[in-house]
Structure formats: C-alpha cells, structure tokens
Design a protein around this motif. Structure first.
Motif, short mmCIF file in Angstrom:
data_model
loop_
_atom_site.label_atom_id
_atom_site.label_comp_id
_atom_site.label_asym_id
_atom_site.label_seq_id
_atom_site.Cartn_x
_atom_site.Cartn_y
_atom_site.Cartn_z
N PHE A 198 2.12 28.11 -30.36
CA PHE A 198 2.70 27.82 -28.91
C PHE A 198 4.08 28.45 -28.80
N PHE A 199 4.79 28.45 -29.87
CA PHE A 199 6.22 28.87 -29.69
C PHE A 199 6.11 30.53 -29.62
N LEU A 200 5.09 31.00 -30.44
CA LEU A 200 5.10 32.47 -30.07
C LEU A 200 4.64 33.02 -28.87
N LEU A 201 3.67 32.20 -28.40
CA LEU A 201 3.01 32.53 -27.21
C LEU A 201 4.02 32.36 -25.96
N ARG A 202 4.75 31.30 -25.90
CA ARG A 202 5.76 30.99 -25.12
C ARG A 202 6.79 32.11 -25.03
N MET A 203 7.30 32.48 -25.96
CA MET A 203 8.32 33.61 -26.17
C MET A 203 7.80 35.10 -25.61
N VAL A 204 6.55 35.32 -25.79
CA VAL A 204 6.02 36.55 -25.66
C VAL A 204 5.87 36.58 -24.03
N VAL A 205 5.10 35.34 -23.60
CA VAL A 205 5.00 35.38 -22.10
C VAL A 205 6.37 35.31 -21.30
N ASN A 206 7.24 34.72 -21.89
CA ASN A 206 8.81 34.61 -21.17
C ASN A 206 9.35 36.05 -21.09
N ILE A 207 9.27 36.78 -22.26
CA ILE A 207 9.67 38.48 -22.33
C ILE A 207 9.04 39.15 -21.40
#
Length: 219
Positions: A198-207
């Motif tokens: 989740f944390f990785l997905l959230r970071m990638v989507v925001n970038i």
C-alpha cells in the motif's frame, strides 16, 4: 490523528503546512515577514486543530472523511488567497499544487521511513521519528524549492484559466482516490494486500500525479 492506513496524521499535518508555505514563498516574492509570520502561525494552528479534533480517520465514519479533506483543502485555499493575493482561479490552481505536493511528500516520507525501519515504525523512538521526518522532508523541500524557483521565476508562466484549474483539481482528486483506495475498498484490482504494498502504491501514484500536473503547467 491516524489515517485509515495507519500513518500518523501529524506526519500529514507537517506536510500540509510545509508545502503550503513553500508554494506561498515561491509565488510571493515580497518580503513582508510580519504578515507571513502571522499567516504561518494561523495555518499551522488551523491544520493541527483539525488533525487533533478528528482524532483519527480510522475512528470516524467514511461519511466524514470527505468533509474533513474538504476542510483541510479550504484552509490551505484561504491561506494562499490571503497571502498571495491571486485571483480565485489561480488560487485554486496553486492550492491543488500544494495538496498534490504535500500528499506526495508525505507518501514518500512514510514509505522511506517504513522501509528503513523494516516495518517496525511503532517501535521507533521519538528522536528517530523526528530525525527521519526532518531529514526526508528537508531534502524534498530543497528539491521542490530548486525546481519551483526554476519553473516559477525563470520561465514564462502560462495563463491559468478555468479549464486548467478544473483539470488540475480533477487530477488531484483522482490521484487521492486511487492512492487511498485500499483504505476503503480492499477488494478492487488496484487495492494493496499488505501495508508495504500500500505505501509503495500510494507513493508511486502520487509521483505520477505530480508528473501529470507538471505536464499541464508546461503546456
């Protein structure tokens, strides 16, 4: 306050305040430090008040999640409107940028903190938490400052129209929805199964969201 994904709301509060101030500083080159100081204090108090009073996204209903988000955005909109003296369309446009930057920075900071602590974030002492918060956000703010100065002060700025403001707002909404979808709908194709995912997905989507806003700004 703690969000539905387990991230401390104080981390978000710090990002909301820091990157709203960063946008204001980049837009407003006049050195009215007394006015700025008052604005910084009121912004910080307002955001921290909302964070503390709500006392955790995981403890409130999903029905109240959206109003709280809208309130936090409205606070930053009012801050930028008063401090920068831009028109309503431009203020909304740069508020969307402030929201996107703060969400992305908070996601990056928490992902790196989670990674380097090997998932044991709750076992870290207050000193380690503050150190990681200041170090990571310090580097991110430095990066955003350099890039922001290059874009806003050296390049010719586009005319912000209603069309650009609406698209920017929609992108921010869509990115926020996709990056947090696992919190509310865990069984979708875009939902993460574990906290690390989740944390990785959230970071990638925001970038990716930052990239989309950059493309719109430079068109």
């Amino acid at each position: 306050m703690t969000t539905a994904d387990g991230t401390s709301g104080l981390y978000y509060a710090f990002a909301y305040i820091a990157y709203s101030i960063l946008i204001e500083v980049l837009l407003n080159q006049q050195k009215k430090w007394k006015k700025r100081a008052i604005g910084y204090i009121l912004l910080a108090l307002s955001i921290f008040a909302v964070i503390v009073v709500t006392d955790g996204y995981q403890e409130i209903s999903q029905f109240l999640y959206l109003p709280i988000c809208v309130l936090l955005i409205a606070i930053r909109f009012a801050y930028l409107k008063i401090m920068c003296q831009r028109n309503w369309i431009e203020t909304w446009y740069y508020t969307a940028w402030a929201v996107m930057l703060s969400e992305t920075a908070a996601a990056v900071q928490w992902q790196l903190y989670y990674f380097f602590s090997d998932g044991a974030v709750k076992l870290q002492g207050i000193f380690q938490q503050i150190f990681m918060l200041v170090l990571i956000h310090g580097l991110l703010i430095l990066l955003c400052s350099v890039v922001g100065c290059e874009i806003l002060r050296k390049w010719e700025q586009p005319v912000i129209r209603v069309h650009e403001a609406l698209i920017t707002g929609f992108i921010v909404f869509l990115v926020h929805l996709l990056s947090n979808i696992s919190c509310f709908w865990p069984n979708t194709p875009l939902s993460a199964a574990t906290s690390r995912e989740f944390f990785l997905l959230r970071m990638v989507v925001n970038i990716c969201g930052i990239g989309a806003l950059y493309v719109i700004h430079m068109r």
